[in-house]
Design a protein around this motif. Structure first.
Motif, PDB file in Angstrom:
ATOM      1  N   PRO A 198       1.011  -1.131   0.177  1.00 30.82           N
ATOM      2  CA  PRO A 198       0.111  -0.197   0.196  1.00 30.82           C
ATOM      3  C   PRO A 198       0.720   1.349  -0.083  1.00 30.82           C
ATOM      4  N   LEU A 199       2.093   1.250   0.664  1.00 24.37           N
ATOM      5  CA  LEU A 199       2.850   2.440   0.846  1.00 24.37           C
ATOM      6  C   LEU A 199       3.413   2.692  -0.792  1.00 24.37           C
ATOM      7  N   LEU A 200       3.806   1.643  -1.437  1.00 24.84           N
ATOM      8  CA  LEU A 200       4.352   1.920  -2.860  1.00 24.84           C
ATOM      9  C   LEU A 200       3.251   2.480  -3.484  1.00 24.84           C
ATOM     10  N   GLU A 201       2.129   1.782  -3.522  1.00 26.76           N
ATOM     11  CA  GLU A 201       1.010   2.151  -4.301  1.00 26.76           C
ATOM     12  C   GLU A 201       0.745   3.703  -4.314  1.00 26.76           C
ATOM     13  N   GLN A 202       0.369   3.921  -2.909  1.00 27.26           N
ATOM     14  CA  GLN A 202       0.203   5.297  -2.825  1.00 27.26           C
ATOM     15  C   GLN A 202       1.238   6.488  -3.025  1.00 27.26           C
ATOM     16  N   ALA A 203       2.470   6.049  -2.950  1.00 26.04           N
ATOM     17  CA  ALA A 203       3.529   7.061  -3.544  1.00 26.04           C
ATOM     18  C   ALA A 203       3.491   7.113  -4.797  1.00 26.04           C
ATOM     19  N   LEU A 204       3.374   5.922  -5.829  1.00 27.68           N
ATOM     20  CA  LEU A 204       3.303   5.951  -7.061  1.00 27.68           C
ATOM     21  C   LEU A 204       2.215   6.851  -7.581  1.00 27.68           C
ATOM     22  N   GLN A 255      -0.643  -2.167 -10.782  1.00 26.34           N
ATOM     23  CA  GLN A 255       0.318  -2.860 -11.016  1.00 26.34           C
ATOM     24  C   GLN A 255       1.743  -3.320 -10.345  1.00 26.34           C
ATOM     25  N   ALA A 256       2.274  -2.024 -10.398  1.00 22.12           N
ATOM     26  CA  ALA A 256       3.779  -2.154  -9.714  1.00 22.12           C
ATOM     27  C   ALA A 256       3.576  -2.484  -8.400  1.00 22.12           C
ATOM     28  N   ALA A 257       2.557  -2.369  -7.505  1.00 20.02           N
ATOM     29  CA  ALA A 257       2.514  -2.981  -6.127  1.00 20.02           C
ATOM     30  C   ALA A 257       1.980  -4.307  -6.036  1.00 20.02           C
ATOM     31  N   ALA A 258       1.451  -4.884  -7.106  1.00 21.67           N
ATOM     32  CA  ALA A 258       1.372  -6.333  -7.260  1.00 21.67           C
ATOM     33  C   ALA A 258       2.239  -7.085  -7.775  1.00 21.67           C
ATOM     34  N   ALA A 259       3.065  -6.177  -8.496  1.00 24.60           N
ATOM     35  CA  ALA A 259       4.396  -7.175  -8.984  1.00 24.60           C
ATOM     36  C   ALA A 259       5.308  -7.551  -8.117  1.00 24.60           C
ATOM     37  N   ILE A 260       5.404  -6.897  -6.650  1.00 22.14           N
ATOM     38  CA  ILE A 260       6.195  -6.819  -5.806  1.00 22.14           C
ATOM     39  C   ILE A 260       5.625  -8.265  -4.838  1.00 22.14           C
ATOM     40  N   THR A 261       6.090  -9.612  -5.106  1.00 18.13           N
ATOM     41  CA  THR A 261       5.729 -10.749  -4.451  1.00 18.13           C
ATOM     42  C   THR A 261       6.528 -10.677  -3.129  1.00 18.13           C
ATOM     43  N   HIS A 290      -9.977  10.266  -9.553  1.00 19.02           N
ATOM     44  CA  HIS A 290      -9.548  10.664  -8.033  1.00 19.02           C
ATOM     45  C   HIS A 290      -8.157  10.385  -7.716  1.00 19.02           C
ATOM     46  N   GLY A 291      -7.187  10.435  -8.699  1.00 23.04           N
ATOM     47  CA  GLY A 291      -5.833  10.201  -8.496  1.00 23.04           C
ATOM     48  C   GLY A 291      -5.253   9.122  -8.440  1.00 23.04           C
ATOM     49  N   TYR A 292      -6.011   7.820  -8.894  1.00 23.62           N
ATOM     50  CA  TYR A 292      -5.498   6.412  -9.009  1.00 23.62           C
ATOM     51  C   TYR A 292      -5.086   6.051 -10.380  1.00 23.62           C
ATOM     52  N   PHE A 293      -4.108   5.157 -10.403  1.00 24.36           N
ATOM     53  CA  PHE A 293      -3.673   4.767 -11.749  1.00 24.36           C
ATOM     54  C   PHE A 293      -3.329   3.364 -11.711  1.00 24.36           C
ATOM     55  N   SER A 294      -3.625   2.923 -12.758  1.00 17.62           N
ATOM     56  CA  SER A 294      -3.410   1.433 -12.776  1.00 17.62           C
ATOM     57  C   SER A 294      -2.119   1.028 -13.071  1.00 17.62           C
ATOM     58  N   TRP A 295      -1.088   1.682 -13.358  1.00 21.64           N
ATOM     59  CA  TRP A 295       0.258   1.633 -13.280  1.00 21.64           C
ATOM     60  C   TRP A 295       0.709   1.204 -11.886  1.00 21.64           C
ATOM     61  N   VAL A 333       2.958  10.537  -7.215  1.00 20.61           N
ATOM     62  CA  VAL A 333       4.130  11.021  -8.276  1.00 20.61           C
ATOM     63  C   VAL A 333       3.240  11.079  -9.717  1.00 20.61           C
ATOM     64  N   LEU A 334       2.623  10.219 -10.019  1.00 19.78           N
ATOM     65  CA  LEU A 334       1.969  10.182 -11.226  1.00 19.78           C
ATOM     66  C   LEU A 334       0.797  11.309 -11.178  1.00 19.78           C
ATOM     67  N   SER A 335       0.191  11.435 -10.214  1.00 25.25           N
ATOM     68  CA  SER A 335      -0.847  12.530 -10.084  1.00 25.25           C
ATOM     69  C   SER A 335      -0.080  13.951 -10.503  1.00 25.25           C
TER      70      SER A 335
END
Length: 283
Positions: free
Chosen positions: A137-143, A174-180, A166-171, A146-148
């Motif tokens: 969640p921290l990585l997704e929020q930070a991205l 996907q980046a947060a989900a890629a970190i297993t 509302h400031g949410y991006f699919s990238w 940045v993207l917004s």
């Protein structure tokens, strides 16, 4: 100033003594414990006579001679090393060796299960919560932030990055989900392992005499950052595992703050001074 302070203190003591002699010192009642005795149908109370509680604590017993000898030996070693200007050298070299071995073993156990499988399984059971509840969640929020900000400067990035509103991006999702958890654990394990190896290799050169090696100091900072992140992670999870990384972080901070010996600079200065004196004598 010292004489005036002494005079005022003496006057205050004399005034307190006069008040005590006039009004009498307050007497505090002594705390006593009583035992209830049932004898002949009558209940009487008799004071308990227990051990005398002195300043040593407990039952007033003398401390263990082994503990006294151990503390005295440690204090004597510290004083001797300080007198011969070897305390910082021994502290830096000892912490470097111990911390390098600890982080090297921890990194190996995070990257493979062939070294010590129970430790590997312990880490493997911890990292799913670490990824999903803390750093994902921290990585997704930070991205997303940045993207917004970038999309405000370049509006074409909204379609490219998949703006969901509302400031949410699919990238970011996907980046947060890629970190297993397995990838995250392996990455941290490799960082710890290589940092520990760099710190251990520094002992083969000038690091064995307590001097600062740039690569070892950089590894120290990296490991200190990892320990700060580990403490934050376990505080968020509230699993009670924050004490080991906190202790290791304190030891890394002590190693980083311990000053290096200045013997080499002193020797260079003495050589220069001798050369200058020789030049003056020749002149």
């Amino acid at each position: 100033v010292g004489r005036s302070v002494t005079v005022h203190l003496c006057a205050s003591l004399q005034a307190l003594t006069a008040l005590e002699s006039k009004w009498g010192a307050p007497q505090l009642p002594k705390a006593r414990s009583f035992r209830v005795n049932d004898s002949g149908g009558q209940r009487t109370a008799s004071p308990l006579r227990g051990p005398n509680l002195g300043l040593r604590g407990g039952a007033g017993q003398a401390p263990d001679p082994k503990h006294v000898a151990l503390v005295g030996t440690v204090c004597a070693i510290v004083l001797i090393l300080n007198e011969v200007d070897m305390l910082s050298v021994v502290l830096r070299v000892g912490l470097t060796f111990v911390l390098s071995i600890i982080f090297l073993l921890a990194g190996i156990n995070k990257t493979t299960d062939t070294f010590h499988k129970p430790t590997y399984l312990l880490y493997a059971n911890m990292f799913p919560d670490i990824c999903r509840r803390v750093w994902g969640p921290l990585l997704e929020q930070a991205l997303n932030r940045v993207l917004s900000l970038a999309s405000k400067l370049y509006p074409a990035l909204k379609k490219l990055c998949g703006d969901n509103g509302h400031g949410y991006f699919s990238w970011a999702t996907q980046a947060a989900a890629a970190i297993t958890p397995s990838k995250f654990m392996s990455a941290i394990g490799y960082v710890e392992m290589w940092s520990a190896m760099f710190m251990l290799i520094s002992l083969a050169g000038t690091g064995s005499r307590g001097y600062r090696v740039p690569l070892a100091e950089l590894s120290n900072i990296v490991l200190l950052t990892l320990m700060a992140g580990a403490v934050y992670t376990h505080m968020v999870l509230q699993d009670g595992h924050f004490i080991p990384p906190a202790v290791l972080g304190i030891l890394l901070l002590v190693r980083l703050a311990t000053p290096a010996p200045s013997g080499r600079k002193a020797k260079k200065g003495s050589v220069k001074a001798k050369a200058e004196t020789k030049d003056k004598e020749k002149a």
